[in-house]
Design an enzyme around this catalytic site. Structure first.
Site, PDB file in Angstrom:
ATOM      1  N   CYS A 101       5.223 -13.888   9.175  1.00  0.00           N
ATOM      2  CA  CYS A 101       3.922 -14.490   8.796  1.00  0.00           C
ATOM      3  C   CYS A 101       3.875 -14.583   7.027  1.00  0.00           C
ATOM      4  O   CYS A 101       2.824 -15.103   6.569  1.00  0.00           O
ATOM      5  CB  CYS A 101       2.928 -13.295   9.066  1.00  0.00           C
ATOM      6  SG  CYS A 101       2.718 -12.963  11.025  1.00  0.00           S
ATOM      7  N   ILE A 102       4.814 -14.184   6.479  1.00  0.00           N
ATOM      8  CA  ILE A 102       4.921 -14.231   4.816  1.00  0.00           C
ATOM      9  C   ILE A 102       5.862 -14.874   4.397  1.00  0.00           C
ATOM     10  O   ILE A 102       6.557 -15.591   4.994  1.00  0.00           O
ATOM     11  CB  ILE A 102       4.611 -12.784   4.176  1.00  0.00           C
ATOM     12  CG1 ILE A 102       5.547 -11.936   4.814  1.00  0.00           C
ATOM     13  CG2 ILE A 102       3.176 -12.466   4.609  1.00  0.00           C
ATOM     14  CD1 ILE A 102       5.659 -10.617   4.150  1.00  0.00           C
TER      15      ILE A 102
END
Lengths: 102, 159
Positions: A101-102
């Site tokens: 997600c990052i």
């Protein structure tokens, strides 16, 4: 599923990520880039080479890592591969979609 | 105009400065940009601390009033408890390649996330624009922020 890319039958996921890196070559990269309205320049290739090397070394990719790579900063990365840069760049590089997600 | 329900823009309002809320906000904004979705953050009330130069490096997670900490509330209130929990959490975050707040702001700004401070909250806390990070795109009223969010496919989120 199979898809015709640059005149070759390539196996891809529904989202268009290649599933067999051995099928990848530079003409395929050009064709996938064109589908995403991108014309690959030497700058794009420097980033794609970096991404492929990291992938081969099994280093997980993130926007933060790209920014610290010394190859490209985050701002330019978004300019080179507009919209979803990491997704688009990995797709062109012929490697699987990243799941972080990052 | 065709509208198939695609999310085109995320307008996120951050009203808290506890570390877990700040990270939730930043991850959502960064995640939007990674998918080609526009993102803007409106920092209001305590959320302003996340863009305040002297405060953003010292944000804590909440150990009191947070049942998910799984510690008695009275223990959570002991001196040093917040700092301890915060440093433990920061260590875990570094392990999963999560940047600290300041670096995260740099990443967001470079990724094209617009960062806005709330005018009313700034007046209330007596903050000046110079107190806030240089990546800030401006100081807005609520009305300005809504105007920023106009268009099909915009979603608003309050944290």
């Amino acid at each position: 599923m199979d898809k015709m890319i640059a005149g070759k039958t390539i196996s891809v996921t529904e989202e268009g990520f290649m599933t067999d890196f051995t099928q990848w070559d530079k003409t395929i990269a050009d064709a996938i880039a064109a589908e995403n309205s991108i014309t690959l320049t030497s700058r794009h290739w420097e980033v794609l080479d970096y991404i492929q090397t990291e992938y081969k070394n099994e280093v997980p990719l993130s926007i933060r890592k790209i920014g610290k790579s010394g190859v490209v900063d985050i701002k330019e990365f978004y300019q080179l591969f507009p919209m979803a840069p990491l997704k688009t760049a990995t797709k062109i590089a012929g490697i699987p979609k990243k799941v972080s997600c990052i | 105009m065709e509208d198939n329900g695609t999310i085109k823009k995320m307008m996120i309002i951050l009203s808290k400065a506890t570390l877990e809320n700040v990270y939730a906000c930043f991850v959502l904004a960064n995640g939007a940009r990674m998918e080609g979705i526009e993102a803007e953050i409106f920092f209001t009330f305590f959320g302003l601390e996340a863009v305040h130069n002297k405060k953003l490096d010292h944000l804590h997670i909440a150990t009191v009033g947070n049942p998910a900490m799984h510690m008695p509330t009275m223990l959570g209130g002991l001196p040093g408890m917040e700092a301890l929990a915060t440093s433990m959490m920061k260590k875990e975050m570094e392990k999963i390649d999560m940047p600290d707040v300041r670096e995260f702001i740099e990443i967001l700004s470079a990724s094209g996330v617009k960062l806005w401070a709330c005018k009313l909250a700034m007046d209330m806390f007596h903050y000046k624009k110079e107190d806030l990070i240089e990546e800030l795109d401006g100081v807005l009223t609520v009305g300005d922020f809504y105007k920023q969010g106009s268009g099909v496919g915009t979603h608003m989120l309050f944290i």
